[in-house]
Design a protein around this motif. Structure first.
Motif, short mmCIF file in Angstrom:
data_model
loop_
_atom_site.label_atom_id
_atom_site.label_comp_id
_atom_site.label_asym_id
_atom_site.label_seq_id
_atom_site.Cartn_x
_atom_site.Cartn_y
_atom_site.Cartn_z
N LEU A 142 0.62 -1.28 0.04
CA LEU A 142 0.10 -0.04 -0.09
C LEU A 142 0.78 1.23 -0.06
CD1 LEU A 142 -2.79 -1.38 2.53
CD2 LEU A 142 -2.91 -0.69 0.05
N LEU A 143 1.98 1.28 0.67
CA LEU A 143 2.89 2.43 0.43
C LEU A 143 3.47 2.71 -0.96
CD1 LEU A 143 4.70 4.43 2.08
CD2 LEU A 143 6.64 2.51 2.21
N VAL A 144 3.71 1.69 -1.56
CA VAL A 144 4.35 1.93 -3.02
C VAL A 144 2.95 2.48 -3.78
CG1 VAL A 144 5.24 0.92 -4.98
CG2 VAL A 144 5.98 0.49 -2.75
N TRP A 145 1.90 1.36 -3.58
CA TRP A 145 0.69 1.86 -4.37
C TRP A 145 0.13 3.16 -4.41
CZ3 TRP A 145 -3.55 -2.62 -3.69
CH2 TRP A 145 -4.66 -2.16 -4.86
N ALA A 146 0.12 3.76 -3.03
CA ALA A 146 -0.31 4.83 -2.88
C ALA A 146 0.48 6.21 -3.55
CB ALA A 146 -0.41 5.28 -1.36
N ASN A 147 1.68 5.88 -3.66
CA ASN A 147 2.78 6.72 -4.56
C ASN A 147 2.52 6.76 -5.93
OD1 ASN A 147 4.57 8.43 -2.47
ND2 ASN A 147 4.03 6.45 -1.40
N LEU A 148 2.00 5.65 -6.58
CA LEU A 148 1.93 5.42 -7.95
C LEU A 148 0.26 5.61 -8.56
CD1 LEU A 148 3.90 2.14 -8.22
CD2 LEU A 148 4.63 4.55 -8.62
N HIS A 149 -0.57 5.39 -7.61
CA HIS A 149 -2.03 5.58 -8.17
C HIS A 149 -3.03 5.33 -7.07
CE1 HIS A 149 -5.73 4.36 -10.56
NE2 HIS A 149 -5.10 5.15 -11.39
N ALA A 150 -3.97 6.53 -7.30
CA ALA A 150 -4.90 6.43 -6.10
C ALA A 150 -5.74 5.42 -6.04
CB ALA A 150 -5.92 7.69 -6.69
N GLY A 156 -1.01 -0.65 6.70
CA GLY A 156 -0.94 -0.34 5.32
C GLY A 156 -1.57 1.01 5.14
N PHE A 157 -3.00 1.48 6.00
CA PHE A 157 -3.53 2.38 6.00
C PHE A 157 -2.76 3.89 6.22
CE2 PHE A 157 -6.26 5.74 8.07
CZ PHE A 157 -6.73 6.32 7.19
N LEU A 158 -2.15 3.37 7.51
CA LEU A 158 -1.35 4.49 7.76
C LEU A 158 -0.02 4.63 6.83
CD1 LEU A 158 -0.96 3.52 11.64
CD2 LEU A 158 -2.28 5.39 10.70
N ALA A 159 0.34 3.70 6.41
CA ALA A 159 1.60 3.89 5.27
C ALA A 159 1.37 4.65 4.16
CB ALA A 159 2.10 2.48 4.81
N THR A 160 -0.14 4.65 3.79
CA THR A 160 -0.55 5.77 2.65
C THR A 160 -0.10 7.10 2.71
OG1 THR A 160 -2.74 5.58 3.27
CG2 THR A 160 -2.05 3.59 1.98
N PHE A 161 0.01 7.68 4.11
CA PHE A 161 0.01 8.93 4.25
C PHE A 161 1.55 9.27 3.91
CE2 PHE A 161 -3.83 7.98 6.68
CZ PHE A 161 -4.23 9.14 6.72
N VAL A 162 2.38 8.31 3.74
CA VAL A 162 3.80 8.68 3.57
C VAL A 162 3.82 8.88 1.70
CG1 VAL A 162 6.20 7.98 3.50
CG2 VAL A 162 4.71 7.20 5.42
N ASN A 163 3.33 10.01 1.46
CA ASN A 163 3.34 10.48 0.09
C ASN A 163 3.62 11.87 -0.12
OD1 ASN A 163 0.79 11.78 -0.58
ND2 ASN A 163 0.17 10.07 0.73
#
Length: 231
Positions: free
Chosen positions: A76-84, A124-131
């Motif tokens: 999810l960390l990588v995904w959030a930095n590639l596509h919404a 994973g949800f928290l990791a998505t804030f790293v963008n």
């Protein structure tokens, strides 16, 4: 990435099912054709691949591997930095947890522990804030879904046009899957039904979601098709 997504989706079959490779390949090819009507060289293929990996993680979790769920935070960390579309991965994991919990409450056999999946999804949800956008990323996603210019004027955000010849592939896949549920002779997995109906409903809302339905349908067509043929 698009082809890789359907390869991963085929691998999300449970390892004790022993589905013949021919059924997996045929199912993946059909679903690739379904998804091909809306996919191309675009960022959305990242989400299709991410959903396939999420389904693979869920399959291994249901086999009893609690460690497998910890693939979700880095994914999810990588995904959030590639596509919404990363929110789809979160939704799939939560939907799996809720379905398994409900099935267990109704007396079904569900050995997979729910807590590790929920903890990994939360991490994973928290990791998505790293963008680069931080928490504003969620505001952007909400604004996108509520933007009438997108939802009413751009074709891929509208319902499928079933007068289009290529939509026959979607109809064939959806009707065929339901038919296989009925004639396979094996008990239909509640999670299979929930995921298929959920992604089909999303497809009827916006045809861009057709690729997500195709990913979900890939292992199911192989699983129930093989069982129906053997029967």
């Amino acid at each position: 990435l698009g082809a890789g997504a359907f390869l991963v989706a085929g691998l999300s079959l449970r390892r004790d099912e022993r589905v013949p490779a021919g059924w997996v390949a045929t199912s993946a090819l059909l679903c690739c054709l379904v998804a091909g009507t809306v996919l191309g060289v675009r960022g959305q293929v990242v989400t299709v691949l991410g959903c396939a990996i999420t389904l693979l993680v869920i399959a291994r979790w249901r086999e009893g591997s609690s460690r497998a769920v910890w693939v979700l935070p880095p994914l999810l960390l990588v995904w959030a930095n590639l596509h919404a579309g990363f929110v789809t991965g979160i939704a799939l994991a939560l939907l799996a947890a809720l379905t398994v919990a409900a099935h267990r409450r109704l007396g079904g056999e569900e050995p997979a522990p729910i807590r590790p999946l929920l903890l990994a999804t939360g991490a994973g949800f928290l990791a998505t804030f790293v963008n680069p956008a931080g928490r504003d990323l969620y505001g952007y996603i909400g604004a996108t879904f509520l933007n009438p210019t997108l939802t009413q004027q751009i074709t891929e955000w509208q319902s499928p046009d079933f007068h289009d010849f290529w939509m026959r592939l979607l109809e064939l896949t959806a009707v065929g899957l339901v038919a296989l549920w009925c004639v396979s002779g094996r008990r239909v997995d509640p999670l299979d039904v929930v995921l298929a109906l959920g992604t089909m409903a999303a497809t009827l809302q916006a045809q861009r979601n057709m690729a997500l339905f195709a990913v979900v349908a890939t292992p199911q067509l192989a699983r129930y098709g093989s069982a129906a043929w053997s029967r």
